[in-house]
Scaffold this motif. Structure first.
Motif, mmCIF file in Angstrom:
data_model
loop_
_atom_site.group_PDB
_atom_site.id
_atom_site.type_symbol
_atom_site.label_atom_id
_atom_site.label_comp_id
_atom_site.label_asym_id
_atom_site.label_seq_id
_atom_site.Cartn_x
_atom_site.Cartn_y
_atom_site.Cartn_z
ATOM 1 N N THR A 1 1.156 7.166 3.025
ATOM 2 C CA THR A 1 1.684 6.046 3.603
ATOM 3 C C THR A 1 2.437 6.500 5.002
ATOM 4 O O THR A 1 3.382 7.419 4.851
ATOM 5 C CB THR A 1 2.648 5.285 2.876
ATOM 6 O OG1 THR A 1 1.657 4.762 1.811
ATOM 7 C CG2 THR A 1 3.070 4.004 3.536
ATOM 8 N N GLU B 1 5.593 6.749 7.640
ATOM 9 C CA GLU B 1 6.807 6.564 7.376
ATOM 10 C C GLU B 1 7.558 5.055 7.547
ATOM 11 O O GLU B 1 8.458 4.716 6.584
ATOM 12 C CB GLU B 1 7.692 7.338 8.431
ATOM 13 C CG GLU B 1 9.427 7.840 8.165
ATOM 14 C CD GLU B 1 9.624 8.457 6.941
ATOM 15 O OE1 GLU B 1 10.538 8.401 6.014
ATOM 16 O OE2 GLU B 1 8.960 9.537 6.767
ATOM 17 N N ARG B 2 7.091 4.442 8.422
ATOM 18 C CA ARG B 2 7.444 2.944 8.636
ATOM 19 C C ARG B 2 7.192 2.141 7.314
ATOM 20 O O ARG B 2 7.662 0.889 7.570
ATOM 21 C CB ARG B 2 6.860 2.672 10.164
ATOM 22 C CG ARG B 2 5.467 2.340 10.180
ATOM 23 C CD ARG B 2 4.804 1.910 11.320
ATOM 24 N NE ARG B 2 3.440 1.595 11.217
ATOM 25 C CZ ARG B 2 2.546 2.522 11.519
ATOM 26 N NH1 ARG B 2 2.790 3.850 11.586
ATOM 27 N NH2 ARG B 2 1.292 2.177 11.193
ATOM 28 N N ASP B 3 6.182 2.306 6.879
ATOM 29 C CA ASP B 3 5.675 1.453 5.676
ATOM 30 C C ASP B 3 6.036 2.032 4.298
ATOM 31 O O ASP B 3 5.588 1.285 3.399
ATOM 32 C CB ASP B 3 4.148 1.092 5.936
ATOM 33 C CG ASP B 3 3.847 0.758 7.142
ATOM 34 O OD1 ASP B 3 4.587 -0.131 7.399
ATOM 35 O OD2 ASP B 3 2.494 1.111 7.507
ATOM 36 N N GLN B 4 6.844 3.011 4.342
ATOM 37 C CA GLN B 4 7.376 3.690 2.939
ATOM 38 C C GLN B 4 8.369 2.687 2.172
ATOM 39 O O GLN B 4 7.767 2.640 0.891
ATOM 40 C CB GLN B 4 8.094 4.948 3.278
ATOM 41 C CG GLN B 4 7.256 6.185 3.575
ATOM 42 C CD GLN B 4 6.918 6.840 2.750
ATOM 43 O OE1 GLN B 4 7.372 6.952 1.518
ATOM 44 N NE2 GLN B 4 5.556 7.377 3.021
ATOM 45 N N HIS B 5 8.948 1.980 2.647
ATOM 46 C CA HIS B 5 9.582 0.999 1.925
ATOM 47 C C HIS B 5 8.950 -0.054 1.109
ATOM 48 O O HIS B 5 9.024 -0.345 0.030
ATOM 49 C CB HIS B 5 10.730 0.493 2.687
ATOM 50 C CG HIS B 5 11.619 -0.431 2.213
ATOM 51 N ND1 HIS B 5 11.462 -1.749 1.646
ATOM 52 C CD2 HIS B 5 12.902 -0.313 1.206
ATOM 53 C CE1 HIS B 5 12.319 -2.343 0.884
ATOM 54 N NE2 HIS B 5 13.246 -1.272 0.533
ATOM 55 N N ASP B 6 7.828 -0.672 1.861
ATOM 56 C CA ASP B 6 7.127 -1.482 1.301
ATOM 57 C C ASP B 6 6.169 -1.145 0.174
ATOM 58 O O ASP B 6 5.752 -1.593 -0.636
ATOM 59 C CB ASP B 6 6.145 -2.192 2.524
ATOM 60 C CG ASP B 6 7.038 -3.016 3.724
ATOM 61 O OD1 ASP B 6 8.038 -3.548 2.925
ATOM 62 O OD2 ASP B 6 6.664 -3.061 4.713
ATOM 63 N N ALA B 7 5.666 0.232 0.520
ATOM 64 C CA ALA B 7 4.606 1.108 -0.495
ATOM 65 C C ALA B 7 5.375 1.282 -1.591
ATOM 66 O O ALA B 7 4.982 1.019 -2.812
ATOM 67 C CB ALA B 7 3.974 2.180 0.184
#
Length: 158
Positions: A101, A103-109
């Motif tokens: 995933t 880096e910008r979408d890591q929190h959502d994933a």
């Protein structure tokens, strides 16, 4: 599935060897994830995938050996090994998703995967407790039947 995940880890494998020593990667055929991510992440991926692979092989071996799976204990053991295999594969999947995933979408994933893991754990605990109680109940029932049979006097007429 575990074999394939072991042969093709997320990110792939290095295709070429470092030529002049300035390249910052390992030799061809080694996992890119091992170089680019923390060693802990790759070791967790490798450990969970190996557990899933060995559990899957154990399931196959148990099924082809001809053990008496009409016995509840053998079925319970097989069921636990299946749970281990599935859980290990789910954990391997989670690591692969997080690694691949952006880096910008890591929190959502991570949020989605955390909710999935919590739901999975609740289901696993519920099933494990339920099957264990059922197994123990059947074992105690058979034990009490056996003990009652031993206490009864021999009623055969002479």
């Amino acid at each position: 599935m575990a074999f394939q995940a072991g042969m093709n880890p997320p990110g792939g494998l290095w295709q070429d060897d470092p030529t002049n020593g300035t390249e910052s990667h390992s030799a061809a055929g080694t996992a890119i994830m091992a170089d680019k991510n923390h060693v802990r992440v790759f070791s967790r991926y490798l450990a969970s995938n190996t557990i899933g692979f060995v559990a899957s092989l154990s399931i196959i071996l148990l099924l082809v050996t001809g053990l008496p799976f009409t016995r509840r204990l053998f079925m319970w053991i097989l069921l636990v090994i299946v749970w281990v295999a599935i859980t290990a594969m789910a954990y391997t999947y989670s690591i692969a998703i997080l690694v691949s995933t952006p880096e910008r979408d890591q929190h959502d994933a991570a949020s989605v995967l955390t909710k999935g893991v919590v739901a999975w754990c609740v289901v696993m605990v519920f099933l494990l407790v339920g099957h264990t109680i059922r197994l123990l109940f059947n074992m105690f029932r058979k034990l009490s039947y056996f003990l009652l049979q031993r206490r009864r006097p021999n009623t055969i007429a002479a």
